[in-house]
Design an enzyme around this catalytic site. Structure first.
Site, PDB file in Angstrom:
ATOM      1  N   GLY A  69     -12.899   3.307  18.808  1.00 49.25           N
ATOM      2  CA  GLY A  69     -12.168   3.451  20.045  1.00 49.25           C
ATOM      3  C   GLY A  69     -11.149   4.415  19.729  1.00 49.25           C
ATOM      4  N   GLN A 180     -11.613  -1.990  26.051  1.00 47.46           N
ATOM      5  CA  GLN A 180     -11.156  -3.346  26.642  1.00 47.46           C
ATOM      6  C   GLN A 180     -12.144  -3.785  27.877  1.00 47.46           C
ATOM      7  OE1 GLN A 180      -9.867  -5.645  24.824  1.00 47.46           O
ATOM      8  NE2 GLN A 180      -9.029  -4.222  23.494  1.00 47.46           N
ATOM      9  N   HIS A 202     -16.854  -3.021  18.043  1.00 50.86           N
ATOM     10  CA  HIS A 202     -16.326  -4.121  17.612  1.00 50.86           C
ATOM     11  C   HIS A 202     -15.540  -5.337  18.578  1.00 50.86           C
ATOM     12  CE1 HIS A 202     -11.889  -3.716  16.730  1.00 50.86           C
ATOM     13  NE2 HIS A 202     -12.156  -2.705  17.209  1.00 50.86           N
ATOM     14  N   CYS A 326      -3.466  -3.184  16.993  1.00 45.51           N
ATOM     15  CA  CYS A 326      -3.070  -2.119  16.382  1.00 45.51           C
ATOM     16  C   CYS A 326      -1.322  -1.659  16.104  1.00 45.51           C
ATOM     17  CB  CYS A 326      -3.483  -0.808  17.514  1.00 45.51           C
ATOM     18  SG  CYS A 326      -5.262  -0.811  17.465  1.00 45.51           S
TER      19      CYS A 326
END
Length: 381
Positions: A69, A180, A202, A326
């Site tokens: 992403g 998301q 993922h 992140c």
């Protein structure tokens, strides 16, 4: 141990591993090679591309496979903006202050290195963006509007169709970060009215290191990676055939179950939220209470430390997070919560629970563990 950090990553689905395995073993060819072994890999890659395109409501030629992403968002923001500058002199981008770091830092890069202007449209106290505010932010030289479909920390879902409509009136391309949202919300670019959409495998039961940018062919896109000219010249580098097959399989599985899973998990989530808010006096739900992802429940617990609550929860067998993986390890309060007007000292108490698509049992015991964990932190152990 109960894992409730699915917004960070999800376990590999068995069906995905099974679909990938031939391309990790005997069907190992390079899809750019002009012999039967390579052509077999190229066929598998083309099939995966077509399958992803069907879910996204795009053409197969619109699909660019990426490493995840973050790369997809970088390619969308930088690639579309620089492409627009080269084709029509555009030097302005629009986003919001609650986006994933891969969007915010890409916008910052455009400002610092390429001289772009950027408008970060504010959000309200639940993280929603006003389409009228986006309309006011648009300029004649706006290259791109880039907004997250659903926020990765608080789960707030944007009215993407309305946001895209105001940009479309001005001829401005719209990119959405749907990392998301995938598996929970509709992903048809045509129905949403968007021009580009990012996904990460993922989050759906595919491997880490797999991603997609779907971008309409009419949109000029400057590549970030140069070399072999793969992905129609938009992303050089030998493609991960097994990863593409795995992502396509996971995306199809998630899309097939999406409506049922969303409805089922929403009921469980709402019961969990109500129990936490009832049993923990200092708790506050963050994000939009209605327009939110089915699989996300996020809270602040004033007077605590979010990290301390997480440690107590793990002692009780529950794994969750304080926000975006992140940004893990940062001592700074969440930029998302700050942009929503939450005080820094309260933002640092945030805890996020994100649920799997296959969740079927009520989470009353987890809510009780939350109450016990917060109480333990408030009492000093």
């Amino acid at each position: 141990m109960l894992y409730l950090d699915n917004a960070a990553t999800t376990p590999l689905r068995p069906e995905v591993l099974e679909a990938m395995m031939p391309y990790l073993t005997e069907r190992f060819g390079n899809p750019s090679s002009h012999h039967t072994v390579g052509e077999d890999a190229a066929d598998a890659l083309a099939d995966a591309r077509a399958r992803v395109a069907r879910v996204l409501g795009l053409r197969a030629s619109d699909i660019v496979f990426t490493s995840g992403g973050t790369e997809a968002n970088n390619l969308a923001v930088k690639g579309i903006a620089i492409g627009a500058r080269e084709h029509r002199g555009a030097r302005h981008v629009v986003t919001t202050p609650i986006e994933h770091e891969s969007i915010l830092e890409s916008v910052g890069y455009l400002e610092r290195i390429h001289g772009f202007d950027a408008t970060r449209v504010p959000v309200d106290h639940v993280g929603r963006v006003d389409p009228d505010a986006v309309a006011r932010a648009l300029r004649d030289d706006t290259a791109l509007v880039s907004i997250g479909y659903a926020n990765n920390e608080v789960g707030t879902v944007q009215d993407v169709a309305a946001l895209a409509a105001v940009a479309r009136e001005r001829g401005v391309p719209v990119h959405i970060d749907a990392v998301q949202a995938a598996g929970w919300l509709p992903l048809s670019a045509a129905e949403l009215g968007v021009d580009a959409i990012s996904l990460a495998g993922h989050k759906l039961g595919a491997p880490k290191g797999t991603g997609v940018l779907g971008v309409r062919g009419r949109i000029p896109l400057e590549p970030l990676l140069h070399g072999g000219g793969q992905e129609r010249g938009r992303r050089s580098g030998t493609e991960d055939v097994a990863g593409a097959v795995g992502l396509a399989t996971a995306l199809e599985l998630a899309e097939a179950d999406r409506a049922e899973a969303s409805a089922r998990v929403t009921v469980i989530r709402d019961r969990f939220v109500a129990r936490v808010l009832t049993t923990v006096p200092t708790s506050e739900l963050t994000g939009d209470p209605v327009h939110r992802l089915p699989g996300t429940a996020s809270f602040t617990f004033a007077g605590t430390s979010g990290e301390a609550v997480l440690l107590e929860l793990e002692r009780r067998g529950v794994v969750s997070s304080s926000g975006s993986a992140c940004a893990a390890g940062s001592d700074e309060p969440s930029h998302v919560l700050l942009a929503m007007g939450i005080a820094p000292e309260v933002a640092q108490t945030a805890v996020r629970f994100t649920f799997p698509h296959r969740l079927r049992q009520p989470l009353d015991a987890v809510a009780d563990a939350v109450a016990a964990s917060v109480s333990a932190v408030q009492s000093g152990g």
